[in-house]
Design an enzyme around this catalytic site. Structure first.
Site, PDB file in Angstrom:
ATOM      1  N   GLU A  85      35.266  23.361  35.342  1.00  0.00           N
ATOM      2  CA  GLU A  85      34.213  23.423  36.338  1.00  0.00           C
ATOM      3  C   GLU A  85      33.240  24.526  35.973  1.00  0.00           C
ATOM      4  O   GLU A  85      33.583  25.510  35.319  1.00  0.00           O
ATOM      5  CB  GLU A  85      34.807  23.649  37.716  1.00  0.00           C
ATOM      6  CG  GLU A  85      35.801  24.775  37.761  1.00  0.00           C
ATOM      7  CD  GLU A  85      36.627  24.740  39.025  1.00  0.00           C
ATOM      8  OE1 GLU A  85      37.133  23.662  39.378  1.00  0.00           O
ATOM      9  OE2 GLU A  85      36.753  25.785  39.652  1.00  0.00           O
ATOM     10  N   CYS A 106      28.074  30.155  36.420  1.00  0.00           N
ATOM     11  CA  CYS A 106      29.415  30.711  36.239  1.00  0.00           C
ATOM     12  C   CYS A 106      30.201  29.730  35.370  1.00  0.00           C
ATOM     13  O   CYS A 106      30.446  28.597  35.775  1.00  0.00           O
ATOM     14  CB  CYS A 106      30.043  30.868  37.613  1.00  0.00           C
ATOM     15  SG  CYS A 106      31.741  31.395  37.584  1.00  0.00           S
ATOM     16  N   CYS A 113      44.916  29.087  33.155  1.00  0.00           N
ATOM     17  CA  CYS A 113      44.935  30.487  32.752  1.00  0.00           C
ATOM     18  C   CYS A 113      46.381  30.938  32.669  1.00  0.00           C
ATOM     19  O   CYS A 113      47.197  30.573  33.506  1.00  0.00           O
ATOM     20  CB  CYS A 113      44.177  31.345  33.762  1.00  0.00           C
ATOM     21  SG  CYS A 113      44.160  33.099  33.298  1.00  0.00           S
ATOM     22  N   CYS A 117      47.633  35.625  37.959  1.00  0.00           N
ATOM     23  CA  CYS A 117      47.393  36.523  39.091  1.00  0.00           C
ATOM     24  C   CYS A 117      47.811  35.781  40.360  1.00  0.00           C
ATOM     25  O   CYS A 117      47.511  34.602  40.522  1.00  0.00           O
ATOM     26  CB  CYS A 117      45.924  36.933  39.158  1.00  0.00           C
ATOM     27  SG  CYS A 117      45.402  37.750  37.639  1.00  0.00           S
ATOM     28  N   CYS A 120      45.234  33.631  42.604  1.00  0.00           N
ATOM     29  CA  CYS A 120      44.164  32.867  41.940  1.00  0.00           C
ATOM     30  C   CYS A 120      44.546  31.418  41.677  1.00  0.00           C
ATOM     31  O   CYS A 120      45.626  31.143  41.139  1.00  0.00           O
ATOM     32  CB  CYS A 120      43.816  33.562  40.632  1.00  0.00           C
ATOM     33  SG  CYS A 120      42.600  32.674  39.650  1.00  0.00           S
ATOM     34  N   CYS A 334      37.371  30.242  41.832  1.00  0.00           N
ATOM     35  CA  CYS A 334      37.540  29.602  40.534  1.00  0.00           C
ATOM     36  C   CYS A 334      38.794  28.747  40.474  1.00  0.00           C
ATOM     37  O   CYS A 334      39.828  29.084  41.015  1.00  0.00           O
ATOM     38  CB  CYS A 334      37.588  30.655  39.435  1.00  0.00           C
ATOM     39  SG  CYS A 334      38.954  31.826  39.593  1.00  0.00           S
TER      40      CYS A 334
HETATM   41  N1  SAH Z   1      40.057  35.750  34.104  1.00  0.00           N
HETATM   42  C1  SAH Z   1      38.872  36.514  34.279  1.00  0.00           C
HETATM   43  C2  SAH Z   1      37.672  35.649  34.545  1.00  0.00           C
HETATM   44  C3  SAH Z   1      37.772  34.864  35.831  1.00  0.00           C
HETATM   45  S1  SAH Z   1      36.728  35.647  36.935  1.00  0.00           S
HETATM   46  C4  SAH Z   1      39.071  37.541  35.334  1.00  0.00           C
HETATM   47  O1  SAH Z   1      40.075  37.479  36.039  1.00  0.00           O
HETATM   48  O2  SAH Z   1      38.241  38.433  35.427  1.00  0.00           O
HETATM   49  C5  SAH Z   1      37.147  34.962  38.428  1.00  0.00           C
HETATM   50  C6  SAH Z   1      37.056  36.033  39.490  1.00  0.00           C
HETATM   51  O3  SAH Z   1      37.380  35.445  40.753  1.00  0.00           O
HETATM   52  C7  SAH Z   1      38.073  37.137  39.239  1.00  0.00           C
HETATM   53  O4  SAH Z   1      37.529  38.389  39.591  1.00  0.00           O
HETATM   54  C8  SAH Z   1      39.164  36.731  40.156  1.00  0.00           C
HETATM   55  O5  SAH Z   1      39.999  37.801  40.415  1.00  0.00           O
HETATM   56  C9  SAH Z   1      38.411  36.204  41.338  1.00  0.00           C
HETATM   57  N2  SAH Z   1      39.191  35.345  42.218  1.00  0.00           N
HETATM   58  C10 SAH Z   1      40.262  34.590  41.905  1.00  0.00           C
HETATM   59  N3  SAH Z   1      40.731  33.959  42.985  1.00  0.00           N
HETATM   60  C11 SAH Z   1      39.947  34.328  44.012  1.00  0.00           C
HETATM   61  C12 SAH Z   1      39.922  34.024  45.399  1.00  0.00           C
HETATM   62  N4  SAH Z   1      40.799  33.201  45.913  1.00  0.00           N
HETATM   63  N5  SAH Z   1      38.965  34.595  46.159  1.00  0.00           N
HETATM   64  C13 SAH Z   1      38.047  35.421  45.622  1.00  0.00           C
HETATM   65  N6  SAH Z   1      38.009  35.736  44.325  1.00  0.00           N
HETATM   66  C14 SAH Z   1      38.959  35.205  43.529  1.00  0.00           C
HETATM   67 FE1  SF4 Z   2      43.440  34.175  35.174  1.00  0.00          FE
HETATM   68 FE2  SF4 Z   2      42.652  34.000  37.699  1.00  0.00          FE
HETATM   69 FE3  SF4 Z   2      43.915  36.184  36.837  1.00  0.00          FE
HETATM   70 FE4  SF4 Z   2      41.404  35.712  36.005  1.00  0.00          FE
HETATM   71  S1  SF4 Z   2      42.056  36.127  38.122  1.00  0.00           S
HETATM   72  S2  SF4 Z   2      43.157  36.350  34.763  1.00  0.00           S
HETATM   73  S3  SF4 Z   2      41.433  33.462  35.922  1.00  0.00           S
HETATM   74  S4  SF4 Z   2      44.795  34.091  36.939  1.00  0.00           S
END
Ligand code: SAH
Ligand code: SF4
Length: 348
Positions: A85, A106, A113, A117, A120, A334
């Site tokens: 996406e 974006c 991934c 985390c 996420c 994301c």
């Molecule tokens: N993997 C990289 C790039 C992805 S960025 C990273 O983690 O930085 C995607 C961003 O959205 C990250 O800052 C992540 O922590 C945030 N994110 C993930 N899930 C989310 C959620 N449910 N609500 C708000 N932000 C979220």
């Molecule tokens: Fe991966 Fe989501 Fe963690 Fe970024 S925030 S490293 S996309 S699991």
């Protein structure tokens, strides 16, 4: 999708003159042709050689969520039937002024991934594969075609961990910033990472003056360990060592991304420590109230608590933005739309 050096290589293999490289790059990135057959000034044998190895359109449009003037999320299909996406965010007058012509895209860097985390959606089904440089660059070309707008601001904040796909990321960055490529200014490109220390140092050494964002989400190891497994490998002190190294190489301020999650990382004590951390590397902070994810129990604090958190930062001079409006009407966080599609839940 091709970088200049690859084009030169294929030309040499075919015994073709080097000046053709310019013609080819012009066809691909300026004229945006869809098929190698359209390159009428190239010999047929050369065209079919390229066509076999370098598809010009590796992505197929699948569906859009959102509409003009709002955030639009495009779901795109990869050649192996997976989905990525990419999200187009129009200028927000509140943030950038009425006359802003900023169109931020974006982009995703991987399918799934591996970093898992806890909060996420991208990590929920684990890691599938890296995107090629072509699949990364094509997201921009597709978004421009679908929207009719020129992307002039780029964030690697879609699905995946860009720094875990370093080689393809750096080729994509070369194509995106080059004057023979998409010609987007490096200062308008932000790579976001969960904190891969060796790769941050490596990225600091690339020639383009790109920006860096860190998904911090916790100001101390205890908090970060709970929600981001990567912190056990690269704890906060090491991470900040890499960020100081970055500051020695690049001019733009680092952004610390900080999701506010109720009961996890959003207390005044967390805010005070975050302020110290940010000040130590002269970073700015982007506070993001958590967007709920299907199947996960986390939630955002109330608006007042979010504002109070922001004030702790700004009161000591740390620049901190907070956006309280919700983007989740279209599954803006994301990875969510793609997960729904792969689980058969996406409509439209
Ligand atoms: N993997 C990289 C790039 C992805 S960025 C990273 O983690 O930085 C995607 C961003 O959205 C990250 O800052 C992540 O922590 C945030 N994110 C993930 N899930 C989310 C959620 N449910 N609500 C708000 N932000 C979220
Ligand atoms: Fe991966 Fe989501 Fe963690 Fe970024 S925030 S490293 S996309 S699991």
């Amino acid at each position: 999708m091709l970088a200049k050096a690859q084009v030169a290589e294929v030309l040499a293999e075919h015994g073709q003159p080097a000046y053709r490289a310019g013609q080819i790059l012009d066809w691909i990135y300026r004229k945006r042709i869809r098929s190698w057959d359209q390159m009428s000034n190239l010999p047929e044998s050369l065209r079919s050689g390229f066509a076999r190895d370098f598809p010009l359109r590796p992505l197929t449009y699948c569906l859009t969520k959102g509409s003009r003037d709002t955030t639009r999320k495009y779901l795109l299909e990869l050649p192996d039937g997976r989905y990525v996406e990419t999200v187009l965010i129009p200028a927000s007058p509140a943030l950038y002024g009425e006359r802003s012509d900023r169109h931020t895209l974006c982009v995703s860097s991987q399918v799934g991934c591996a970093y898992g985390c806890r909060f996420c959606a991208s990590g929920l089904d684990g890691f599938t594969r890296n995107l090629t440089a072509g699949e990364i660059v094509s997201q921009i070309i597709m978004a421009e075609e679908l929207s009719g707008e020129k992307v002039n601001n780029l964030v690697f904040m879609g699905m995946g961990e860009p720094l875990a796909n370093f080689r393809n990321l750096s080729t994509a960055l070369e194509i995106i910033t080059a004057d023979w490529g998409l010609n987007i200014g490096a200062r308008r490109i932000t790579v976001s990472t969960s904190g891969l220390v060796p790769q941050i140092k490596k990225l600091a050494e690339i020639p383009q003056q790109i920006r860096l964002a860190i998904s911090l989400h916790g100001p101390d190891d205890e908090t970060r360990d709970q929600i981001m497994p990567v912190n056990r490998k690269y704890p906060i002190e090491e991470l900040f060592g890499a960020l100081r190294f970055w500051n020695g190489r690049k001019k733009q301020k680092i952004t610390l991304e900080y999701i506010l999650i109720d009961g996890v990382n959003a207390s005044p004590g967390h805010a005070a420590l975050l302020a110290k951390r940010a000040a130590s590397i002269k970073a700015k902070v982007n506070l993001i109230p958590y967007n709920t994810v299907d199947g996960l129990a986390w939630k955002r604090p109330g608006d007042r608590a979010c504002r109070a958190f922001q004030r702790v930062l700004t009161s000591v001079g740390v620049p901190a933005t907070l956006r309280l409006e919700k983007g989740h009407d279209i599954d803006a966080a994301c990875g969510q739309l793609r997960l729904k599609k792969e689980r058969g839940l996406a409509t439209d």
